[in-house]
Design a protein around this motif. Structure first.
Motif, PDB file in Angstrom:
ATOM      1  N   MET A   1      35.598  -1.845  -7.898  1.00 53.04           N
ATOM      2  CA  MET A   1      34.838  -0.553  -7.779  1.00 53.04           C
ATOM      3  C   MET A   1      35.600   0.494  -8.690  1.00 53.04           C
ATOM      4  O   MET A   1      36.923   0.381  -8.568  1.00 53.04           O
ATOM      5  CB  MET A   1      34.478   0.192  -6.559  1.00 53.04           C
ATOM      6  N   ALA A   2      35.348   1.056  -9.602  1.00 49.58           N
ATOM      7  CA  ALA A   2      36.145   1.879 -10.645  1.00 49.58           C
ATOM      8  C   ALA A   2      36.620   3.064  -9.893  1.00 49.58           C
ATOM      9  O   ALA A   2      36.272   3.529  -8.765  1.00 49.58           O
ATOM     10  CB  ALA A   2      35.161   2.491 -11.635  1.00 49.58           C
ATOM     11  N   VAL A   3      37.922   3.439 -10.335  1.00 46.88           N
ATOM     12  CA  VAL A   3      38.471   4.827  -9.975  1.00 46.88           C
ATOM     13  C   VAL A   3      38.647   5.479 -10.869  1.00 46.88           C
ATOM     14  O   VAL A   3      39.130   5.308 -12.079  1.00 46.88           O
ATOM     15  CB  VAL A   3      39.968   4.197  -9.343  1.00 46.88           C
ATOM     16  N   VAL A   4      38.320   7.059 -10.406  1.00 44.96           N
ATOM     17  CA  VAL A   4      38.330   8.087 -11.629  1.00 44.96           C
ATOM     18  C   VAL A   4      39.571   8.799 -11.293  1.00 44.96           C
ATOM     19  O   VAL A   4      39.731   9.355 -10.005  1.00 44.96           O
ATOM     20  CB  VAL A   4      37.037   8.858 -11.505  1.00 44.96           C
ATOM     21  N   HIS A   5      40.416   9.186 -12.010  1.00 48.36           N
ATOM     22  CA  HIS A   5      41.793  10.027 -11.802  1.00 48.36           C
ATOM     23  C   HIS A   5      41.739  11.097 -12.570  1.00 48.36           C
ATOM     24  O   HIS A   5      41.823  11.349 -13.852  1.00 48.36           O
ATOM     25  CB  HIS A   5      43.000   8.889 -12.471  1.00 48.36           C
ATOM     26  N   ALA A  65      42.733  19.824 -18.233  1.00 51.09           N
ATOM     27  CA  ALA A  65      42.264  19.002 -17.291  1.00 51.09           C
ATOM     28  C   ALA A  65      41.988  17.387 -18.024  1.00 51.09           C
ATOM     29  O   ALA A  65      41.734  17.351 -19.342  1.00 51.09           O
ATOM     30  CB  ALA A  65      41.006  19.231 -16.765  1.00 51.09           C
ATOM     31  N   PHE A  66      42.412  16.470 -17.254  1.00 52.92           N
ATOM     32  CA  PHE A  66      42.027  14.862 -18.117  1.00 52.92           C
ATOM     33  C   PHE A  66      41.319  14.269 -17.020  1.00 52.92           C
ATOM     34  O   PHE A  66      41.711  14.370 -15.613  1.00 52.92           O
ATOM     35  CB  PHE A  66      43.588  14.525 -18.105  1.00 52.92           C
ATOM     36  N   VAL A  67      40.627  13.404 -17.314  1.00 59.14           N
ATOM     37  CA  VAL A  67      39.835  12.474 -16.594  1.00 59.14           C
ATOM     38  C   VAL A  67      40.080  10.959 -17.097  1.00 59.14           C
ATOM     39  O   VAL A  67      39.847  10.732 -18.158  1.00 59.14           O
ATOM     40  CB  VAL A  67      38.348  12.651 -16.452  1.00 59.14           C
ATOM     41  N   VAL A  68      40.678  10.188 -16.286  1.00 54.00           N
ATOM     42  CA  VAL A  68      41.061   8.749 -16.793  1.00 54.00           C
ATOM     43  C   VAL A  68      40.437   7.999 -15.887  1.00 54.00           C
ATOM     44  O   VAL A  68      40.440   8.101 -14.507  1.00 54.00           O
ATOM     45  CB  VAL A  68      42.606   8.772 -16.500  1.00 54.00           C
ATOM     46  N   GLU A  69      39.812   6.946 -16.466  1.00 55.55           N
ATOM     47  CA  GLU A  69      38.746   5.874 -15.348  1.00 55.55           C
ATOM     48  C   GLU A  69      39.618   4.503 -15.539  1.00 55.55           C
ATOM     49  O   GLU A  69      39.896   3.989 -16.408  1.00 55.55           O
ATOM     50  CB  GLU A  69      37.436   5.882 -16.000  1.00 55.55           C
ATOM     51  N   PHE A  70      39.611   4.105 -14.365  1.00 57.26           N
ATOM     52  CA  PHE A  70      40.113   2.672 -14.237  1.00 57.26           C
ATOM     53  C   PHE A  70      39.162   1.510 -13.613  1.00 57.26           C
ATOM     54  O   PHE A  70      38.267   2.168 -12.747  1.00 57.26           O
ATOM     55  CB  PHE A  70      41.547   2.491 -13.361  1.00 57.26           C
ATOM     56  N   GLU A  71      39.085   0.496 -14.027  1.00 55.54           N
ATOM     57  CA  GLU A  71      38.381  -0.506 -13.712  1.00 55.54           C
ATOM     58  C   GLU A  71      38.230  -0.632 -12.264  1.00 55.54           C
ATOM     59  O   GLU A  71      37.099  -0.895 -11.635  1.00 55.54           O
ATOM     60  CB  GLU A  71      38.721  -1.973 -14.299  1.00 55.54           C
TER      61      GLU A  71
END
Length: 112
Positions: A1-5, A65-71
């Motif tokens: 599941m993806a994780v949004v940071h 603000a920053f939005v980083v998405e991981f697999e």
């Protein structure tokens, strides 16, 4: 599941626009600089950010603000705990960022 940071920054009052822009660009550049130790390829799925423009007045001093998405969670944990590019970046902003807030979530998951 993806994780949004999600990462929020409040810069120190004496920080120049040029320094802010540099920090923000380097934050975005992590997408290509963070290399997975097994695949030797970038592992951040996406990264975006910008300066606050909300009229609501609920920023509590946060300006960028920053939005980083991981697999997946493993990639997120590697980024936070082990990635040298990320750790170097975090260390480099200690003198210019007054406050930071971070929140991670799995999209669509609302209970523990």
């Amino acid at each position: 599941m993806a994780v949004v940071h999600i990462v929020l920054f409040q810069f120190k009052p004496d920080v120049t626009l040029e320094v802010m822009q540099d920090v923000c660009q380097r934050m975005l550049d992590l997408k290509d600089k963070c290399i997975h130790p097994t695949t030797n390829k970038p592992y951040i799925k996406s990264s975006t950010g910008g300066r606050d423009c909300s009229p609501e007045g609920l920023q509590h001093g946060m300006t960028h603000a920053f939005v980083v998405e991981f697999e997946n969670k493993a990639h997120s944990l590697h980024y936070i705990n082990e990635d040298l590019a990320h750790r170097t970046f975090v260390k480099s902003i200690e003198g210019v960022v007054a406050s930071a807030q971070v929140l991670d979530f799995v999209p669509g998951v609302f209970k523990v």
